[in-house]
Enzyme design. Sequence first.
Site, short mmCIF file in Angstrom:
data_model
loop_
_atom_site.label_atom_id
_atom_site.label_comp_id
_atom_site.label_asym_id
_atom_site.label_seq_id
_atom_site.Cartn_x
_atom_site.Cartn_y
_atom_site.Cartn_z
N ALA A 57 40.73 47.57 37.09
CA ALA A 57 40.04 48.85 37.08
C ALA A 57 39.57 49.21 38.49
CB ALA A 57 38.85 48.79 36.12
N GLY A 103 41.77 44.49 34.66
CA GLY A 103 42.48 45.47 33.84
C GLY A 103 43.99 45.41 34.03
N GLU A 144 36.68 39.81 35.97
CA GLU A 144 35.50 40.66 35.81
C GLU A 144 34.18 39.90 35.91
OE1 GLU A 144 38.83 42.51 33.24
OE2 GLU A 144 38.09 40.50 33.70
#
Length: 270
Positions: free
Chosen positions: A72, A121, A144
């Site tokens: 992301a 992502g 993450e």
Amino acid sequence: LLLVVRDTLGPVLERDDRGAVAILTLNRPDKLNALSNELLAALMAALDDIELDRAIRAIVITGAGRAFSAGADIAAFKRHLDTGPAEAVMHFMRPGHQTTRRVESFPKPIIAAVNGLAFGGGCELVESTHIALAAETATFSKAEINIGIMPTFGGTQRLPRHVGRKTAIELILTGRTFDASEAANLGLVNRVVPGARLLDEALALANLLADKPPLTLAAALGAIHRGMDASIDDGLAIEEAAFARIVPTHDAREGVAAFVEKRTPKFLGS
């Protein structure tokens, strides 16, 4: 004659049609193909077009430059994270959920050609594709946790389904990097190929699938996707319903007849 059609779907995604196969290239190499909302929207729009394009029967997704996708676009999403939970879910999480769900449930086979790093992502996009090939130099990470958040594009749900609960927990909680060989051993990717051969191998596989009866492929994909989360009895009912839908098709009857008559079937996609 091989038909090659190239289209730039905005600066962030490129589509290259090669016969019955569409290559979608994540095209933000300067940002390691980070999945901004603009890129996710372009990918969704491309899938909408391809679903209705009867000439395209399979898709390859890859990345421009040295990355498949770094995940992301955290820099772009920071303001939504700073605003609060509702905004973060709406603008950060949901576009990723919608895109990976669209990929996962797509009625035509989607192959990831993982050309470089697939973090966060980007790894979740790989998880959502139907088949994945990885270059020998590809690397993966559920990164993450290292910036204080958790997987947001479906990784807490899909990774355990690929690699098992305990392995997924270890990968998600440590955020460690793992190589293509380990990804293949865990079942995250189907196989590892030399980097120079990656796109050729993915195209060869996509063309193989493009020659199969498309309605039957879609039925099988749908049955697998829906049945993964069902009990065995419900899953068998899903399989039965999918089979019943394809029995009346030309391709099912042609395939069986060709087998009995010892000839090559001529599938029409109907």
